[in-house]
Structure formats: C-alpha cells, structure tokens
Design an enzyme around this catalytic site. Structure first.
Site, PDB file in Angstrom:
ATOM      1  N   SER A   1       0.845  -1.197   0.000  1.00  0.00           N
ATOM      2  CA  SER A   1       0.000   0.000   0.000  1.00  0.00           C
ATOM      3  C   SER A   1       0.874   1.238   0.000  1.00  0.00           C
ATOM      4  CB  SER A   1      -0.908   0.030   1.225  1.00  0.00           C
ATOM      5  OG  SER A   1      -1.539   1.290   1.347  1.00  0.00           O
TER       6      SER A   1
ATOM      7  N   ARG B   1      -0.347   4.448   0.421  1.00  0.00           N
ATOM      8  CA  ARG B   1      -0.806   5.350   1.479  1.00  0.00           C
ATOM      9  C   ARG B   1      -0.360   4.886   2.860  1.00  0.00           C
ATOM     10  NH1 ARG B   1      -3.763   6.092  -2.468  1.00  0.00           N
ATOM     11  NH2 ARG B   1      -4.267   3.891  -2.439  1.00  0.00           N
TER      12      ARG B   1
ATOM     13  N   ARG C   1       0.329  -4.544   8.106  1.00  0.00           N
ATOM     14  CA  ARG C   1      -0.750  -4.502   7.109  1.00  0.00           C
ATOM     15  C   ARG C   1      -0.779  -5.894   6.468  1.00  0.00           C
ATOM     16  NH1 ARG C   1      -3.635  -0.881   3.570  1.00  0.00           N
ATOM     17  NH2 ARG C   1      -3.924  -1.838   1.521  1.00  0.00           N
TER      18      ARG C   1
ATOM     19  N   HIS D   1      -9.989  -2.210   9.417  1.00  0.00           N
ATOM     20  CA  HIS D   1      -9.011  -1.171   9.082  1.00  0.00           C
ATOM     21  C   HIS D   1      -9.229   0.023  10.034  1.00  0.00           C
ATOM     22  CE1 HIS D   1      -6.165   1.109   6.986  1.00  0.00           C
ATOM     23  NE2 HIS D   1      -6.705   1.218   5.784  1.00  0.00           N
TER      24      HIS D   1
ATOM     25  N   GLN E   1      -7.825   3.735   9.354  1.00  0.00           N
ATOM     26  CA  GLN E   1      -8.562   4.502   8.349  1.00  0.00           C
ATOM     27  C   GLN E   1      -9.787   5.171   8.970  1.00  0.00           C
ATOM     28  OE1 GLN E   1      -8.044   5.030   4.749  1.00  0.00           O
ATOM     29  NE2 GLN E   1      -9.517   6.569   5.415  1.00  0.00           N
TER      30      GLN E   1
ATOM     31  N   ASN F   1     -14.060  -5.067   4.961  1.00  0.00           N
ATOM     32  CA  ASN F   1     -13.363  -4.704   6.191  1.00  0.00           C
ATOM     33  C   ASN F   1     -13.622  -3.265   6.622  1.00  0.00           C
ATOM     34  OD1 ASN F   1     -11.902  -3.598   4.075  1.00  0.00           O
ATOM     35  ND2 ASN F   1      -9.918  -4.432   4.712  1.00  0.00           N
TER      36      ASN F   1
ATOM     37  N   ASP G   1     -16.031   2.424  -1.288  1.00  0.00           N
ATOM     38  CA  ASP G   1     -14.758   1.708  -1.400  1.00  0.00           C
ATOM     39  C   ASP G   1     -14.811   0.885  -2.682  1.00  0.00           C
ATOM     40  OD1 ASP G   1     -12.291   0.604  -0.851  1.00  0.00           O
ATOM     41  OD2 ASP G   1     -12.970  -0.698   0.772  1.00  0.00           O
TER      42      ASP G   1
ATOM     43  N   SER H   1     -11.661  -5.896  -3.468  1.00  0.00           N
ATOM     44  CA  SER H   1     -10.452  -5.548  -2.745  1.00  0.00           C
ATOM     45  C   SER H   1      -9.289  -6.421  -3.201  1.00  0.00           C
ATOM     46  CB  SER H   1     -10.665  -5.727  -1.240  1.00  0.00           C
ATOM     47  OG  SER H   1     -11.697  -4.885  -0.787  1.00  0.00           O
TER      48      SER H   1
ATOM     49  N   CYS I   1     -11.972   5.679   0.944  1.00  0.00           N
ATOM     50  CA  CYS I   1     -10.720   5.344   1.630  1.00  0.00           C
ATOM     51  C   CYS I   1      -9.540   5.180   0.676  1.00  0.00           C
ATOM     52  CB  CYS I   1     -10.901   4.079   2.473  1.00  0.00           C
ATOM     53  SG  CYS I   1     -11.523   2.661   1.559  1.00  0.00           S
ATOM     54  N   LEU I   2      -9.798   5.123  -0.634  1.00  0.00           N
ATOM     55  CA  LEU I   2      -8.762   5.015  -1.665  1.00  0.00           C
ATOM     56  C   LEU I   2      -7.970   3.699  -1.542  1.00  0.00           C
ATOM     57  CD1 LEU I   2      -7.381   8.692  -1.790  1.00  0.00           C
ATOM     58  CD2 LEU I   2      -9.163   7.647  -3.223  1.00  0.00           C
TER      59      LEU I   2
ATOM     60  N   ARG J   1      -4.899  10.445   7.283  1.00  0.00           N
ATOM     61  CA  ARG J   1      -4.373   9.139   7.672  1.00  0.00           C
ATOM     62  C   ARG J   1      -3.104   9.321   8.500  1.00  0.00           C
ATOM     63  NH1 ARG J   1      -5.017   4.363   4.762  1.00  0.00           N
ATOM     64  NH2 ARG J   1      -3.269   3.586   5.997  1.00  0.00           N
TER      65      ARG J   1
END
Length: 540
Positions: A288, A290, A339, A366, A369, A397, A458, A462, A498-499, A526
């Site tokens: 990730s 971010r 993560r 998460h 977030q 999630n 979202d 995923s 949430c990107l 974040r």
C-alpha cells in the site's frame, strides 16, 4: 525461623521507609527481582502513632514499626509520614495488607513500566473545566500537560470541586507541582507515595517529565496480589487492533491528540520529536502506498525511524512462525505496524509481541482509516455523534471497522450493499448489542442515502478479490456513487472514499472531484490520525 526478623527497605527518591518485622513474620527467600513474605498475623482495627527521636513512627500492626528518615535529595515536602497517611480508610488498608502484602507471591519490586496503563487521558492548563468535566464520570484525576506533553500538574475531583464555574481554566484550580514517578521505580515506591500523600493515581514520566503512563490503586493492588486482579494478566503493551478495544473517552482523546499534533506540524514546528531514538517495524504482506508513506513519514516527523518489511522480506507464518517474528522484532524495535491479509496473523503478532502492535489493515478491519475518517468528519461537519453515515458497496473490512466504531461512538450507520454481500453477521450483531448506535443493513442505495451526512464508498473488489472483479461489476450495478445518488442524499451530504478509487466503477469522476468530496483531506488525515495512535500506544 520463628525468631527471624526480615527487614523491608523501600527507596523512594531519597526517602527510606524501613519496616522491621518481629517473630510473628516468617521471612522467605528474596532476590533482586522480587521480595516475598508470608504472615499468619492479623492487623488491628486501629493504628496508634507516637513521636520519638524527632520522627513519626506509625504503629501499623503489632510488631511492625514503619518509620521514615529524610534522605538527601528527597523530593517530598517532608520526610515524615502524614498523620493520616492512608488513601483508603484503615479498614480497607488493613484488609489488603493482611492478606495481600504478606502473601508469598506478592511482587512489590515489579517495575511500574510493567503495570502502568498507557491509555492516558490528559488535560491542558488552558482548557476549561467544561471541556474536561466529562472525564470525571469514570476517573478521579487527570495529569495536566503542556504543549510538550510535560506534566505541569494534576486535576483531581477535589480540585474540580473548588469552583462551580465551568468556564474556569484548569490551570487556576489544578494541584501543582504534580507528584510523579519514573517508570523504572517499583510497585513498593508507588505504594509508599500513595499512602503518604493520600492520592489515588500517579503519573509516570520519562526523563523529560513527559507523561508516559499512569498507575492507580488498582494497579498497585493487582501487583501486590501477585500480578493478578480478578484473574486478569499483568498489563502488557497497548495494541491498536480494533476500535472497540477502547472506550469512548480514549478514542476521543486520541482524536484530540491528532488535532493537536497536526496543528503543530502544519505550522512548520518540527521541534516536537517525542519518538526520537525509537524505531518501528512495518510489516506488509499487502502492499500500500498510502499506508507505507503515511506511517513512515509520520514516524519520521515525530523523531523516529521506520523500517519497511515487504512481502519478500518477511513471509509471515511461512518461512518463520508469527510468534517467533513477534518476539524477534520486539527485541529490536519499539512498535510494530502490520498490514496483513489474515486477521489471525495480526492477533498472533499482538499475543506474542512485547511492544505495541498497530493494525494497518487486515481482511477483517481497518481501524486506522476510520480514525482518519472521524478526524475528517469532525473538521468538516463538527462532530460525528448523531450523524448519518451511509456506506455504499461491499460489506467488507471497512464496514466491519465502522461497525466496531458504532459500538463506542453514537451515530446512525447504514451499509447499503447487494444481497449476498452483507458484512459479517457476528460483527453486525456485536454493534447492535452494544446499544450505542442505530445500525441498518439495506439493499436499496437510493433510499439508504436520503438525509445522509456522509456517503462513503470503497472499491467493489479488494486486493485478493480481483479475479472476481468482472462478476462484481455486474452484481453491484446500481451501487455506483454518482451525481444522481449524491443528489438523492441531499445538499448536506459529503462524499468520502478510503482510496484507492476506481473511477468509473464504484465512483464517478464528477463526484470525487466535486465540491462535496473531502477525499483528499481524508487521505492526508491518515498520517495525522496514525501519529496520534502511535503516540498513544507508546505512552505519549
């Protein structure tokens, strides 16, 4: 050994309290790490005091004289015991001393770092009593800290009762200087200090006088009972795994810290570096951008050093067992951020780690977030409490995280999803059973978003679900957040994501770039929310 005498010495910053036990006490072997006693004696219902040779002698029990001598560098106002030294009534104190202090498994030499709570609620000198009044429903006092988190006083219930004017500032009624201890002192030090000053809690500070923990009477009694209180284990590190692991006040305190630290960083002030000399291990089995950049940058800005461990660097549970990895990293670092795919891997890390573990994301939830989301909502709307938050999309999630938050903070949460894509039923039930928020699972997004304060989206597929992406595009038709859906929500509605976003799939370009989108302030937050989480877990 009936005629043996055992001497217990308690050192407290130059103050020595020496208890000479007569033949009624039977000494047991002691070591540098612990002292042990046993006793068949009973304590009297009253104590007697007598002064002799310029010192106060407290006749605490038949055959036990506790005297104090003022030592060099004594930080206390007096080297003598107060006439009424007990923070409890004498019957309570006698009860605990009788069957706890002298039981073989008592641990008066346990370090305070091992029992202190790292969940710390603090006040600032400039706050009004109105701002901190809510905390006194659950606790009896707050450390007061300045902008560098240094302890400048304590606000107790007694201090709070000095005035009925809630506009009064904390600094005008707080007790100063505060009575504090460093984390390397032991339980017996804290017990003596509590008894002598009749206080219920002691802030624990580092070498810069910054508050890193709090020790209460319960903590002391727990340690004296051999490290257990009602069967609970000794306190370990403060992990951040699920939002409802914390109470409302703690979450709000973390959010307040996020606001405070964000303001300092945005002002260009780089002087606040509480994490200087610390390191964080960042475990990524799920890549990730971010998560890595926000954690690594935030930890660096607070003075620390972050180490990235990618999927090829550390094969969690495959090349090496998770419990072994947890213990090895605990020896090198101060905190772990993970993560991961599997939530069980996260729980295993936390179980075996001796340092805090922060959940950077799992397939189940998460929480970092969501803390960023609440921080953003507070900035743009004012307060999440009582708002209507509508999530449109897969019950994944992110939905589980919102549900865990809804068990702590009161708001109206709706998950609008296709049938068969609902969130975990047990998590939904958990949130409803908490009785804090209104929880709904709906299948008509247009009806669901009406009157929403926030519409949240979202990706539909995923990481790990991409092979099902084409099928999901078909199933999720009608669940795209587009201009028509935002219009149905109403002009008050903000849009959050949430990107990363798949424009043209779950969200249109017009919405994410529109005037009601707060997606990119949300992304920046974040880092600020995670900074506060890291500070909390590390005791700052």
């Amino acid at each position: 050994m009936g005629s043996s005498t055992m001497v217990m010495a308690l050192r407290l910053s130059g103050t020595f309290a020496t208890a000479s036990l007569n033949s009624r006490l039977q000494s047991l072997p002691s070591s540098k790490s612990s002292r042990q006693w046993s006793s068949s004696s009973t304590l009297p219902s009253k104590r007697q005091t007598s002064k002799k040779a310029g010192r106060l002698v407290v006749r605490a029990a038949e055959g036990i004289d506790v005297d104090t001598k003022e030592g060099k560098g004594d930080i206390l106002p007096s080297g003598e015991w107060a006439e009424n030294f007990s923070l409890l009534n004498y019957e309570d104190l006698s009860k605990y001393y009788e069957h706890i202090l002298f039981k073989p498994e008592a641990q008066p030499s346990t370090h305070l770092a091992d029992i202190m709570s790292r969940t710390i609620i603090t006040a600032s000198p400039e706050q009004s009593l109105e701002e901190v009044d809510r905390y006194f429903y659950d606790i009896s006092g707050l450390p007061v800290v300045d902008h560098e988190h240094k302890c400048v006083g304590v606000l107790s219930k007694k201090d709070r009762s000095k005035t009925s004017n809630l506009k009064t500032k904390v600094k005008d009624v707080m007790t100063t200087p505060a009575i504090t201890l460093p984390a390397d002192k032991v339980v017996s030090d804290a017990a003596v200090l509590m008894l002598k000053n009749k206080i219920h809690r002691i802030p624990i500070v580092n070498e810069k006088n910054q508050v890193v923990g709090i020790v209460t009477r319960t903590d002391i009694f727990s340690a004296l009972e051999g490290g257990k209180q009602d069967g609970a284990k000794m306190k370990g590190p403060t992990h951040f795994l699920h939002l409802d692991d914390f109470d409302k006040d703690t979450l709000l305190h973390i959010l307040d810290r996020a606001v405070e630290v964000k303001a300092r960083l945005k002002s260009g002030d780089k002087s606040y570096q509480p994490l200087k000399g610390m390191s964080m291990a960042m475990i990524f089995t799920k890549p990730s951008m971010r998560t890595r950049v926000s954690f690594e940058t935030g930890f660096y800005q607070l003075g620390g050093h972050a180490i990235y461990l990618g999927p090829n660097d550390i094969q969690l549970g495959k090349r090496e067992e998770t419990r072994d990895i947890a213990r090895v990293l605990s020896g090198y670092n101060d905190v772990i951020m993970a993560r991961l795919f599997g939530h069980k891997d996260l729980l295993d890390l936390a179980e075996y780690s001796k340092i805090p573990v922060i959940n950077g994301l799992t397939d189940y939830n998460h929480p970092c977030q969501i803390m960023a989301d609440v921080l953003t909502i507070n900035e743009f709307i004012g307060n999440i409490e009582g708002l209507k938050i509508v999530y449109v999309g897969d019950g994944n999630n992110m939905v589980h995280s919102w549900l865990r938050l809804a068990a702590v903070l009161p708001f109206h949460f709706i998950c609008a999803c296709p049938r068969g894509y609902e969130p975990d039923a047990a998590t939904v039930e958990r949130a409803r059973r908490a009785g804090v928020s209104k929880i709904e699972i709906r299948h008509d997004p247009v009806e669901a978003v009406k009157g929403a304060n926030v519409v949240y989206a979202d990706v539909w597929a995923s990481m790990g679900q991409k092979e099902d992406a084409d099928n999901r595009k078909s199933v999720f038709q009608g669940f795209q957040v587009n201009e028509a859906l935002m219009k149905a929500a109403g002009p008050q509605a903000y849009f959050m994501h949430c990107l990363p976003a798949e424009r043209g799939v779950e969200i249109t370009d017009g919405v994410i770039e529109g005037p009601k989108s707060i997606v990119f302030p949300q992304a920046e937050n974040r880092m600020h929310a995670q900074n506060a989480i890291m500070l909390h877990c590390l005791g700052f």
